[in-house]
Design a protein around this motif. Structure first.
Motif, mmCIF file in Angstrom:
data_model
loop_
_atom_site.group_PDB
_atom_site.id
_atom_site.type_symbol
_atom_site.label_atom_id
_atom_site.label_comp_id
_atom_site.label_asym_id
_atom_site.label_seq_id
_atom_site.Cartn_x
_atom_site.Cartn_y
_atom_site.Cartn_z
ATOM 1 N N ILE A 180 0.867 -1.176 0.000
ATOM 2 C CA ILE A 180 0.000 0.000 0.000
ATOM 3 C C ILE A 180 0.908 1.231 0.000
ATOM 4 O O ILE A 180 1.806 1.340 0.829
ATOM 5 C CB ILE A 180 -0.931 -0.009 1.230
ATOM 6 C CG1 ILE A 180 -1.854 -1.230 1.150
ATOM 7 C CG2 ILE A 180 -1.731 1.284 1.318
ATOM 8 C CD1 ILE A 180 -2.748 -1.404 2.349
ATOM 9 N N PRO A 181 0.681 2.166 -0.916
ATOM 10 C CA PRO A 181 1.559 3.342 -0.993
ATOM 11 C C PRO A 181 1.462 4.219 0.259
ATOM 12 O O PRO A 181 0.428 4.246 0.938
ATOM 13 C CB PRO A 181 1.038 4.103 -2.216
ATOM 14 C CG PRO A 181 0.186 3.144 -2.974
ATOM 15 C CD PRO A 181 -0.335 2.161 -1.972
ATOM 16 N N ILE A 215 -7.184 4.817 3.353
ATOM 17 C CA ILE A 215 -7.706 3.501 3.724
ATOM 18 C C ILE A 215 -9.226 3.612 3.819
ATOM 19 O O ILE A 215 -9.754 4.341 4.656
ATOM 20 C CB ILE A 215 -7.099 3.016 5.055
ATOM 21 C CG1 ILE A 215 -5.563 3.048 4.996
ATOM 22 C CG2 ILE A 215 -7.615 1.622 5.398
ATOM 23 C CD1 ILE A 215 -4.947 2.213 3.890
ATOM 24 N N ASN A 216 -9.919 2.901 2.945
ATOM 25 C CA ASN A 216 -11.384 2.949 2.907
ATOM 26 C C ASN A 216 -12.011 1.990 3.913
ATOM 27 O O ASN A 216 -13.038 2.294 4.521
ATOM 28 C CB ASN A 216 -11.883 2.630 1.501
ATOM 29 C CG ASN A 216 -11.299 3.577 0.474
ATOM 30 O OD1 ASN A 216 -11.394 4.792 0.610
ATOM 31 N ND2 ASN A 216 -10.663 3.028 -0.550
ATOM 32 N N THR A 241 5.331 1.516 14.065
ATOM 33 C CA THR A 241 6.655 1.472 13.460
ATOM 34 C C THR A 241 6.490 1.459 11.945
ATOM 35 O O THR A 241 5.434 1.080 11.440
ATOM 36 C CB THR A 241 7.453 0.238 13.945
ATOM 37 O OG1 THR A 241 8.790 0.308 13.457
ATOM 38 C CG2 THR A 241 6.818 -1.062 13.490
ATOM 39 N N ASP A 242 7.539 1.852 11.236
ATOM 40 C CA ASP A 242 7.463 1.899 9.781
ATOM 41 C C ASP A 242 7.504 0.514 9.153
ATOM 42 O O ASP A 242 6.919 0.295 8.094
ATOM 43 C CB ASP A 242 8.614 2.732 9.213
ATOM 44 C CG ASP A 242 8.561 4.179 9.664
ATOM 45 O OD1 ASP A 242 7.455 4.677 9.951
ATOM 46 O OD2 ASP A 242 9.629 4.817 9.738
ATOM 47 N N ILE A 295 -0.613 3.909 10.271
ATOM 48 C CA ILE A 295 0.655 3.300 9.856
ATOM 49 C C ILE A 295 1.086 3.815 8.485
ATOM 50 O O ILE A 295 2.233 4.238 8.302
ATOM 51 C CB ILE A 295 0.539 1.757 9.844
ATOM 52 C CG1 ILE A 295 0.295 1.222 11.261
ATOM 53 C CG2 ILE A 295 1.786 1.121 9.229
ATOM 54 C CD1 ILE A 295 1.396 1.537 12.251
ATOM 55 N N VAL A 296 0.184 3.789 7.490
ATOM 56 C CA VAL A 296 0.603 4.181 6.139
ATOM 57 C C VAL A 296 0.839 5.681 6.018
ATOM 58 O O VAL A 296 1.469 6.136 5.062
ATOM 59 C CB VAL A 296 -0.366 3.678 5.044
ATOM 60 C CG1 VAL A 296 -0.489 2.163 5.093
ATOM 61 C CG2 VAL A 296 -1.714 4.356 5.115
ATOM 62 N N ASN A 297 0.369 6.463 7.002
ATOM 63 C CA ASN A 297 0.643 7.906 7.012
ATOM 64 C C ASN A 297 1.997 8.249 7.640
ATOM 65 O O ASN A 297 2.421 9.402 7.600
ATOM 66 C CB ASN A 297 -0.447 8.660 7.765
ATOM 67 C CG ASN A 297 -1.715 8.837 6.953
ATOM 68 O OD1 ASN A 297 -1.764 8.494 5.776
ATOM 69 N ND2 ASN A 297 -2.745 9.348 7.581
#
Length: 190
Positions: A47-48, A53-54, A79-80, A126-128
């Motif tokens: 996921i970019p 996130i829907n 964590t990344d 997380i993805v942010n």
């Protein structure tokens, strides 16, 4: 909208912890009290960074009608790129929690594969993260909330019905490069 799904793929990528002691190889995992945790690691989450996130959920296989009353909190390790679990003391509970959490409270949901409430806020956090990159790994942690929780699920070591994550997302707005107009592509003639 794009869908990403992955199952736990190795014995050390799911574990449970009771009173600080971590088990990597049991065939079931429990979150029946406030001192019990389950950790689930999902690899190569493509996921970019900063995607929207829907919706997101985890699918888990409940093993017993005597342990099908979830009263748990779900969060992720902040964590990344998460690492696998170890038998070190408090290796699940000792990991830093996301600010976002989701409570799952239900009674008598039955056996077999069940889907958690929507955890999109947890995955979004997380993805942010500035260091998040497509292909990194995510740890989801499930913590028992107290004596009313009766929560037992199959682990990777049970040999089938592995824990799974399902995420629907929308990638970012696209390239930040300025668009080109037709005059930029005209060829000069002599």
């Amino acid at each position: 909208m794009t869908t990403f799904s992955a199952q736990v793929a190795a014995s050390s990528d799911d574990a449970d912890q009771a009173a600080g002691s971590v088990d990597l190889t049991g065939t079931t995992m429990n979150a029946n009290s406030a001192s019990q945790y389950i950790g689930l690691r999902f690899l190569n989450v493509t996921i970019p960074n900063a995607a929207t996130i829907n919706s997101a959920s985890i699918s888990l296989n409940f093993t017993s009608a005597s342990y099908d009353d979830p009263d748990v909190t779900i969060y992720a390790e902040a964590t990344d790129d998460s690492t696998t679990f170890t038998t070190g003391s408090s290796n699940i509970s000792g990991r830093t929690s996301t600010s976002a959490t989701v409570t799952w409270t239900a009674t008598g949901i039955g056996t077999g594969t069940k889907t958690s409430p929507d955890i999109k806020t947890v995955i979004q956090e997380i993805v942010n993260r500035g260091g998040w990159t497509s292909g990194n790994d995510i740890n989801i942690i499930i913590k028992g909330n107290g004596g009313s929780s009766a929560f037992r699920i199959r682990s990777y070591d049970a040999g089938s019905d592995y824990p799974q994550i399902n995420i629907d997302y929308t990638a970012g707005g696209g390239s930040t490069q300025p668009s080109r107009t037709m005059h930029q592509f005209r060829m000069r003639t002599a």
